[in-house]
Design a protein around this motif. Sequence first.
Motif, PDB file in Angstrom:
ATOM      1  N   CYS A 139       2.712   2.563  -2.506  1.00 52.77           N
ATOM      2  CA  CYS A 139       1.809   1.413  -2.545  1.00 52.77           C
ATOM      3  C   CYS A 139       2.163   0.521  -3.735  1.00 52.77           C
ATOM      4  O   CYS A 139       2.495   1.016  -4.818  1.00 52.77           O
ATOM      5  N   ARG A 140       2.102  -0.775  -3.552  1.00 48.32           N
ATOM      6  CA  ARG A 140       2.437  -1.705  -4.630  1.00 48.32           C
ATOM      7  C   ARG A 140       1.393  -1.739  -5.735  1.00 48.32           C
ATOM      8  O   ARG A 140       1.639  -2.310  -6.795  1.00 48.32           O
ATOM      9  N   LEU A 141       0.237  -1.118  -5.496  1.00 48.63           N
ATOM     10  CA  LEU A 141      -0.846  -1.182  -6.479  1.00 48.63           C
ATOM     11  C   LEU A 141      -1.201   0.174  -7.071  1.00 48.63           C
ATOM     12  O   LEU A 141      -2.108   0.271  -7.892  1.00 48.63           O
TER      13      LEU A 141
ATOM     14  N   ARG B   2      -3.267  -6.695 -11.547  1.00 47.42           N
ATOM     15  CA  ARG B   2      -1.922  -6.345 -11.079  1.00 47.42           C
ATOM     16  C   ARG B   2      -0.889  -6.437 -12.203  1.00 47.42           C
ATOM     17  O   ARG B   2      -0.042  -5.560 -12.345  1.00 47.42           O
TER      18      ARG B   2
ATOM     19  N   SER C 293       2.483   4.385   1.002  1.00 46.93           N
ATOM     20  CA  SER C 293       1.936   3.332   1.843  1.00 46.93           C
ATOM     21  C   SER C 293       1.382   3.957   3.120  1.00 46.93           C
ATOM     22  O   SER C 293       1.712   5.090   3.461  1.00 46.93           O
TER      23      SER C 293
ATOM     24  N   TYR D 245      -8.811  -3.583  -3.082  1.00 45.45           N
ATOM     25  CA  TYR D 245      -7.609  -4.425  -3.117  1.00 45.45           C
ATOM     26  C   TYR D 245      -7.801  -5.585  -4.080  1.00 45.45           C
ATOM     27  O   TYR D 245      -6.936  -5.867  -4.920  1.00 45.45           O
TER      28      TYR D 245
ATOM     29  N   LYS E 272       3.161  -1.903   2.590  1.00 42.74           N
ATOM     30  CA  LYS E 272       3.077  -2.349   1.200  1.00 42.74           C
ATOM     31  C   LYS E 272       1.966  -1.641   0.437  1.00 42.74           C
ATOM     32  O   LYS E 272       2.059  -1.497  -0.788  1.00 42.74           O
ATOM     33  N   TYR E 273       0.907  -1.218   1.151  1.00 43.84           N
ATOM     34  CA  TYR E 273      -0.262  -0.692   0.463  1.00 43.84           C
ATOM     35  C   TYR E 273      -0.729   0.612   1.112  1.00 43.84           C
ATOM     36  O   TYR E 273      -0.516   0.856   2.302  1.00 43.84           O
ATOM     37  N   CYS E 274      -1.384   1.437   0.303  1.00 39.87           N
ATOM     38  CA  CYS E 274      -2.008   2.641   0.836  1.00 39.87           C
ATOM     39  C   CYS E 274      -3.328   2.267   1.504  1.00 39.87           C
ATOM     40  O   CYS E 274      -3.755   1.114   1.461  1.00 39.87           O
TER      41      CYS E 274
ATOM     42  N   SER F 123       0.157  -0.644   7.138  1.00 38.25           N
ATOM     43  CA  SER F 123       0.739  -1.399   6.028  1.00 38.25           C
ATOM     44  C   SER F 123       1.885  -0.627   5.406  1.00 38.25           C
ATOM     45  O   SER F 123       1.762   0.564   5.113  1.00 38.25           O
TER      46      SER F 123
ATOM     47  N   HIS G 195      -5.887   0.615  -0.785  1.00 38.77           N
ATOM     48  CA  HIS G 195      -5.606  -0.718  -1.320  1.00 38.77           C
ATOM     49  C   HIS G 195      -5.143  -1.718  -0.273  1.00 38.77           C
ATOM     50  O   HIS G 195      -4.652  -2.793  -0.629  1.00 38.77           O
ATOM     51  N   ARG G 196      -5.283  -1.406   1.012  1.00 36.56           N
ATOM     52  CA  ARG G 196      -4.898  -2.384   2.019  1.00 36.56           C
ATOM     53  C   ARG G 196      -5.814  -3.614   1.880  1.00 36.56           C
ATOM     54  O   ARG G 196      -7.012  -3.479   1.587  1.00 36.56           O
TER      55      ARG G 196
END
Length: 319
Positions: free
Chosen positions: A152-154, A210, A159, A203, A185-187, A183, A190-191
């Motif tokens: 995840c990006r966060l 971030r 993901s 999110y 990009k995100y889990c 997604s 955090h979607r």
Amino acid sequence: MVLKQITIWQNCDPGVRAAVERFNDRSGPFSLASKRYSFLRLIREELDEVLAAYRDQLELKYMLFRVPGLYGQQPFSRIVRDVGVRATEDEIRRTLRRFVDSMICVQDEADGHFIDTAETLVGVLVHCRCKQPRRKKSTDSHLNLQRPKELCRLCGEPSEYLQYFGDPDAWDLVDEEEKQRLSHKYCHRHRPRFRDGTWNYEYRRAMRNREVFDLEASRLLRQSAQPAEVKPHTGKLDVDLFIMNLIAQTTLQPADENKIRNLARRLANYRISDRKKQILMLSASGFKQADIARRLGVSRQAVSKTLASIPDEFRLDVS
């Protein structure tokens, strides 16, 4: 595309270092999914012979711990092929930790070369495991079978796509339309939006900090590569010492990227600013609250309130 550099530890064997640098330079078109440009081929061409030469000059005590690639006669590429990249990576880390915790390890120069060479091999395997092939769609569906399968990006969780993709039983239960909505990009936590279209508060909260999260993750990852050395992350010694001691206390390594990113997420969520890191470090070093207040130019009440608000996991034990 700029390739992510493989972490080469400071005291890595010079021959292995040179081979890993060549490996990294050539790794552009290679991936685990490619038949023509397989990482196994690159390991065979660049690392097998060098690792064999390194093993031949090792003392017997290092062979006792059977670190994959650094004992026996089997080529490293064969071990990776038979056992798998992730399993080989985990086994190196387990056996290396047993060696470090043993009475045989005296932390002299020879031990340092052995440890850093093994850690560099872990870096190679992490690079192989995380590098994604070029995207390619299947011929009989609209699903991109090689979408990025990443963290995840966060935070450090997989993901949504990777979480399902890594569980064959769960993957088979998801229909194609739902797979396309997962997604990459995100889990799940955090979607950006939930399935009903409403915005996800977690999110939005994570996106607000971030930049702080990315900065903390970068600092922790850099520090984990050389945990015993104070890195100049901020230019403030107390803050840099806090980061070094936090990594030492958690025993995290570069291969633990998911755990490091989750730690960075918690630092961001709890708003552990550099000023709070200074207070925590000074407190752990034995300074009284009044002394910390004078040193930082704040009130003693502010120091007391800060210490009371910080979770125990960020308190250091430097005794």
